[in-house]
Enzyme design. Sequence first.
Site, short mmCIF file in Angstrom:
data_model
loop_
_atom_site.label_atom_id
_atom_site.label_comp_id
_atom_site.label_asym_id
_atom_site.label_seq_id
_atom_site.Cartn_x
_atom_site.Cartn_y
_atom_site.Cartn_z
N GLN A 150 -6.65 -0.27 -6.20
CA GLN A 150 -6.64 1.06 -5.32
C GLN A 150 -5.65 1.29 -4.16
OE1 GLN A 150 -9.82 3.29 -6.00
NE2 GLN A 150 -8.52 4.70 -4.84
N PHE A 151 -4.45 1.43 -4.90
CA PHE A 151 -3.22 1.46 -3.75
C PHE A 151 -3.78 2.74 -2.82
CE2 PHE A 151 -1.99 5.02 -6.63
CZ PHE A 151 -1.42 5.68 -5.71
N THR A 152 -4.37 3.70 -2.90
CA THR A 152 -4.56 4.86 -2.27
C THR A 152 -5.41 4.04 -0.70
OG1 THR A 152 -6.68 5.44 -3.08
CG2 THR A 152 -4.73 6.57 -3.90
#
Length: 148
Positions: free
Chosen positions: A78-80
């Site tokens: 989940q790079f966000t």
Amino acid sequence: MRAVVQRVSNARVDIDGATAGSIGRGLLILLGVGHDDSEEQAERLWSKIARLRIFEDAEGKTNLSLADVGGEVLVVSQFTLFANCRRGNRPSFTEAGAPDEANRLYEWFVERARRDVPRVETGRFGAYMDVSLTNDGPFTLWLDTDAL
């Protein structure tokens, strides 16, 4: 490294309509890797998550860890979690790790978890994923290795 940890009754991640990973009782971990992260942060984060006493005992108190309840783990990249929303309305992701290194550390984290937990499932790094879960409690924690 950052994680959103959710205590779940069950969780599943689907990619292109097919289930990539699913678990019963345990933890859904949304994992973000920052540009300055290394194995040291991954180890510190996993060690904290593995020892969190966030499952209820017979008296209803959160005294039990993942191992105590025989819980399972689903890890989803989940790079966000590294979104910067300070300027304007479009998030910037410059604080997220470069894809190749972030993927390496994501895989390292997953393998580290597998040393402690018999069932660790995953999504697929960089894929568009549909995540479904039943949040138990609800019980959700935000962890950042800069604050551990």
